[in-house]
Design a protein around this motif. Structure first.
Motif, PDB file in Angstrom:
ATOM      1  N   LYS A 164      33.761  61.512 -10.518  1.00  0.00           N
ATOM      2  CA  LYS A 164      32.520  62.038  -9.941  1.00  0.00           C
ATOM      3  C   LYS A 164      31.475  60.941  -9.731  1.00  0.00           C
ATOM      4  N   GLY A 165      31.349  60.057 -10.706  1.00  0.00           N
ATOM      5  CA  GLY A 165      30.335  59.008 -10.606  1.00  0.00           C
ATOM      6  C   GLY A 165      30.537  58.108  -9.409  1.00  0.00           C
ATOM      7  N   ASP A 166      31.794  57.733  -9.151  1.00  0.00           N
ATOM      8  CA  ASP A 166      32.084  56.881  -8.001  1.00  0.00           C
ATOM      9  C   ASP A 166      31.786  57.607  -6.695  1.00  0.00           C
ATOM     10  N   LEU A 167      32.129  58.893  -6.642  1.00  0.00           N
ATOM     11  CA  LEU A 167      31.845  59.671  -5.433  1.00  0.00           C
ATOM     12  C   LEU A 167      30.340  59.799  -5.222  1.00  0.00           C
ATOM     13  N   LEU A 168      29.593  60.025  -6.295  1.00  0.00           N
ATOM     14  CA  LEU A 168      28.141  60.120  -6.175  1.00  0.00           C
ATOM     15  C   LEU A 168      27.573  58.815  -5.635  1.00  0.00           C
ATOM     16  N   LYS A 169      28.073  57.689  -6.111  1.00  0.00           N
ATOM     17  CA  LYS A 169      27.597  56.389  -5.637  1.00  0.00           C
ATOM     18  C   LYS A 169      27.838  56.251  -4.145  1.00  0.00           C
ATOM     19  N   ARG A 170      29.000  56.670  -3.686  1.00  0.00           N
ATOM     20  CA  ARG A 170      29.310  56.586  -2.262  1.00  0.00           C
ATOM     21  C   ARG A 170      28.396  57.492  -1.442  1.00  0.00           C
ATOM     22  N   LEU A 171      28.170  58.706  -1.927  1.00  0.00           N
ATOM     23  CA  LEU A 171      27.340  59.657  -1.187  1.00  0.00           C
ATOM     24  C   LEU A 171      25.887  59.182  -1.104  1.00  0.00           C
ATOM     25  N   LEU A 172      25.376  58.630  -2.189  1.00  0.00           N
ATOM     26  CA  LEU A 172      23.997  58.135  -2.161  1.00  0.00           C
ATOM     27  C   LEU A 172      23.848  56.950  -1.217  1.00  0.00           C
ATOM     28  N   GLY A 173      24.925  56.187  -1.059  1.00  0.00           N
ATOM     29  CA  GLY A 173      24.889  55.076  -0.116  1.00  0.00           C
ATOM     30  C   GLY A 173      24.964  55.525   1.324  1.00  0.00           C
ATOM     31  N   GLU A 174      25.609  56.661   1.552  1.00  0.00           N
ATOM     32  CA  GLU A 174      25.802  57.156   2.922  1.00  0.00           C
ATOM     33  C   GLU A 174      24.595  57.941   3.439  1.00  0.00           C
ATOM     34  N   HIS A 175      23.840  58.557   2.537  1.00  0.00           N
ATOM     35  CA  HIS A 175      22.728  59.424   2.948  1.00  0.00           C
ATOM     36  C   HIS A 175      21.399  58.759   2.623  1.00  0.00           C
ATOM     37  N   SER A 176      20.548  58.667   3.625  1.00  0.00           N
ATOM     38  CA  SER A 176      19.221  58.086   3.434  1.00  0.00           C
ATOM     39  C   SER A 176      18.224  59.183   3.082  1.00  0.00           C
ATOM     40  N   GLY A 177      17.033  58.781   2.747  1.00  0.00           N
ATOM     41  CA  GLY A 177      15.995  59.753   2.424  1.00  0.00           C
ATOM     42  C   GLY A 177      16.053  60.188   0.977  1.00  0.00           C
ATOM     43  N   SER A 178      15.180  61.142   0.641  1.00  0.00           N
ATOM     44  CA  SER A 178      15.095  61.623  -0.735  1.00  0.00           C
ATOM     45  C   SER A 178      16.263  62.554  -1.045  1.00  0.00           C
ATOM     46  N   VAL A 179      16.759  62.458  -2.273  1.00  0.00           N
ATOM     47  CA  VAL A 179      17.936  63.216  -2.685  1.00  0.00           C
ATOM     48  C   VAL A 179      17.646  63.901  -4.015  1.00  0.00           C
ATOM     49  N   LEU A 180      17.957  65.183  -4.085  1.00  0.00           N
ATOM     50  CA  LEU A 180      17.824  65.946  -5.317  1.00  0.00           C
ATOM     51  C   LEU A 180      19.221  66.209  -5.870  1.00  0.00           C
ATOM     52  N   VAL A 181      19.470  65.771  -7.100  1.00  0.00           N
ATOM     53  CA  VAL A 181      20.782  65.901  -7.728  1.00  0.00           C
ATOM     54  C   VAL A 181      20.677  66.894  -8.881  1.00  0.00           C
ATOM     55  N   PHE A 182      21.537  67.905  -8.891  1.00  0.00           N
ATOM     56  CA  PHE A 182      21.532  68.897  -9.950  1.00  0.00           C
ATOM     57  C   PHE A 182      22.668  68.658 -10.935  1.00  0.00           C
ATOM     58  N   ALA A 183      22.304  68.598 -12.215  1.00  0.00           N
ATOM     59  CA  ALA A 183      23.270  68.529 -13.302  1.00  0.00           C
ATOM     60  C   ALA A 183      23.195  69.836 -14.092  1.00  0.00           C
ATOM     61  N   ARG A 184      24.261  70.128 -14.844  1.00  0.00           N
ATOM     62  CA  ARG A 184      24.315  71.420 -15.530  1.00  0.00           C
ATOM     63  C   ARG A 184      23.511  71.433 -16.828  1.00  0.00           C
ATOM     64  N   THR A 185      23.503  70.331 -17.559  1.00  0.00           N
ATOM     65  CA  THR A 185      22.842  70.284 -18.854  1.00  0.00           C
ATOM     66  C   THR A 185      21.810  69.161 -18.887  1.00  0.00           C
ATOM     67  N   ARG A 186      20.927  69.225 -19.856  1.00  0.00           N
ATOM     68  CA  ARG A 186      19.919  68.173 -19.996  1.00  0.00           C
ATOM     69  C   ARG A 186      20.580  66.842 -20.361  1.00  0.00           C
ATOM     70  N   HIS A 187      21.631  66.900 -21.194  1.00  0.00           N
ATOM     71  CA  HIS A 187      22.359  65.669 -21.523  1.00  0.00           C
ATOM     72  C   HIS A 187      23.001  65.097 -20.270  1.00  0.00           C
ATOM     73  N   GLY A 188      23.587  65.977 -19.453  1.00  0.00           N
ATOM     74  CA  GLY A 188      24.196  65.523 -18.212  1.00  0.00           C
ATOM     75  C   GLY A 188      23.183  64.928 -17.265  1.00  0.00           C
ATOM     76  N   ALA A 189      21.983  65.526 -17.198  1.00  0.00           N
ATOM     77  CA  ALA A 189      20.936  65.002 -16.314  1.00  0.00           C
ATOM     78  C   ALA A 189      20.512  63.603 -16.746  1.00  0.00           C
ATOM     79  N   ARG A 190      20.356  63.400 -18.053  1.00  0.00           N
ATOM     80  CA  ARG A 190      19.998  62.068 -18.541  1.00  0.00           C
ATOM     81  C   ARG A 190      21.074  61.050 -18.173  1.00  0.00           C
ATOM     82  N   LYS A 191      22.342  61.443 -18.366  1.00  0.00           N
ATOM     83  CA  LYS A 191      23.456  60.541 -18.085  1.00  0.00           C
ATOM     84  C   LYS A 191      23.532  60.195 -16.603  1.00  0.00           C
ATOM     85  N   VAL A 192      23.385  61.211 -15.741  1.00  0.00           N
ATOM     86  CA  VAL A 192      23.443  60.976 -14.298  1.00  0.00           C
ATOM     87  C   VAL A 192      22.273  60.093 -13.863  1.00  0.00           C
TER      88      VAL A 192
END
Length: 415
Positions: free
Chosen positions: A231-259
């Motif tokens: 997932k992390g590698d895919l997220l890196k690719r997607l953030l590189g492909e899309h410009s502008g502001s991006v909102l990323v949703f994680a399921r847990t607070r621990h997951g949000a900190r990690k992401v």
């Protein structure tokens, strides 16, 4: 000889001339469907059940009638919302418009000093915006009396029920006058909301501009199936492909900190919002996201209905939501105010059942990206439109996978 013209847009609504002039100055010209249908009813003082997608302008749908009517009423309006972020967002709208008419507001939310809120209440605000839990705290401490409330709004009512606030809502409504005007706004209409409407609203007019749970038409959707470790590698690719502001949703607070840490390590500016952050930290993160200080905001579902930021280009569901109904609120953070948006969802092969539950909630399939690392075995087919049926990447004929969610049968809300 000049010809009279029929008023158009907001000018066609029976708001005060000064309010019309202010709306013109603020460039509010054309009401959204929920505003066009709800405002005339609300101006008559009638109760309303408004069903509309997130991001369709519900705040002004009840805010403008409140600002118009309060000058003739002997008591304040009370707006109940599920989260601190949404309370601050609603208060911002009232300050932006009502402030021009000397209208005072009070915001009663957790994480903020009670003493400051008591001071706001003593200033006799015209509008009180509150989360149910903090309002109950004030009621128990007898720092507020709801006996003079003339208008009550339940905003994002389904979300408040998801968060377990139904008993609090009933206790609060029981302390307001029976002859109040009540407006209930929600994106979905579960049975408990129908029960509250039946018990506490007087012959309400139902205003529904979209079917409950319908995904916003202006938001294109895309599904990627990927192993969890990738997932992390895919997220890196997607953030590189899309410009502008991006909102990323994680399921847990621990997951949000990690992401968030992972995104910063990629070299992106990122902030995070979840329940481990203080109110000041959450306000700072949201302000930085709005102003462009942070390009990426990582959040749990605590922010799914509390973020109103113009121009979010992409919403990425790094994790699927615990509740399928939250999907539409997440993706509704993009494609707002008539603009187009895009929503990307990442799912693991084991989450086939979870994906189907979301699709059942929005009554359509989420298109599988032709660049998805893995196929998705769907449990059963949903009705397809001709356009969906013609899409080549929909079904790949793979054998079904076990239907049990990796979260198990009982899901707990986290964040």
């Amino acid at each position: 000889m000049s010809q009279s013209t029929t008023p158009q847009g907001f000018r066609a609504l029976a708001l005060s001339p000064k309010l019309h002039d202010l709306l013109d100055k603020l460039a509010y010209i054309t009401p959204t469907p929920i505003q066009a249908r709800a405002i005339p009813i609300a101006l008559q003082g009638r109760d309303i059940v408004g069903i509309a997608q997130t991001g369709t302008g519900k705040t002004l749908a009840f805010g403008l009638p409140i600002i118009h009517r309060l000058k003739d009423l002997n008591g304040p309006a009370l707006v109940l919302v599920p989260t601190r972020e949404l309370a601050l967002q609603v208060e911002e709208v009232f300050r932006k418009i009502g402030g021009h008419f000397g209208m005072k507001t009070a915001v009663l939310i957790g994480g903020a000093p009670m003493s400051r809120q008591i001071g706001q209440l003593r200033a006799r605000p015209a509008v009180i915006i509150a989360t149910p839990g903090r309002l109950l705290d004030h009621l128990e401490q007898r720092t507020i009396d709801l006996g003079r409330v003339t208008i009550v709004v339940l905003d994002e009512a389904d979300r408040m029920l998801d968060m377990g606030f139904a008993p609090a809502i009933r206790k609060i409504l029981a302390q307001t006058p029976a002859n109040r005007q009540t407006m209930l706004f929600s994106a979905t209409m579960p049975a408990e909301i129908a029960s509250i409407a039946s018990d506490y609203l007087r012959n309400p007019e139902r205003v529904e501009v979209e079917r409950p749970g319908t995904a916003i038409d202006l938001v294109s959707q895309e599904l990627y199936v990927v192993q969890h470790l990738n997932k992390g590698d895919l997220l890196k690719r997607l953030l590189g492909e899309h410009s502008g502001s991006v909102l990323v949703f994680a399921r847990t607070r621990h997951g949000a900190r990690k992401v968030a840490r992972h995104v910063r390590a990629m070299g992106h500016s990122a902030a995070e919002i979840h329940s481990d952050r203080t109110l000041a930290q959450r306000r700072s993160a949201l302000h930085g996201f709005k102003t462009g200080e942070y390009r990426i905001l990582v959040a749990t579902d605590i922010a799914a209905r509390g973020i109103d930021v113009k121009g979010i280009s992409v919403v990425i569901n790094y994790d699927l939501p615990d509740n399928p109904e939250d999907y539409v609120h997440r993706i509704g953070r993009t494609g707002r105010a008539g603009e187009t948006g895009h929503a990307i969802t990442l799912a693991t092969p084991e989450q086939s059942k979870d994906v189907f539950d979301i699709e059942k909630s929005i009554r359509s399939e989420i298109p599988l990206s032709d660049r998805s690392p893995l196929p998705l075995s769907r449990h059963r087919a949903l009705p397809q439109s001709p356009k969906q049926a013609a899409s080549p990447q929909r079904f790949r004929g793979h054998a079904p996978i076990p239907s049990r969610s990796r979260f198990g049968p009982a899901r707990r809300r986290r964040g």
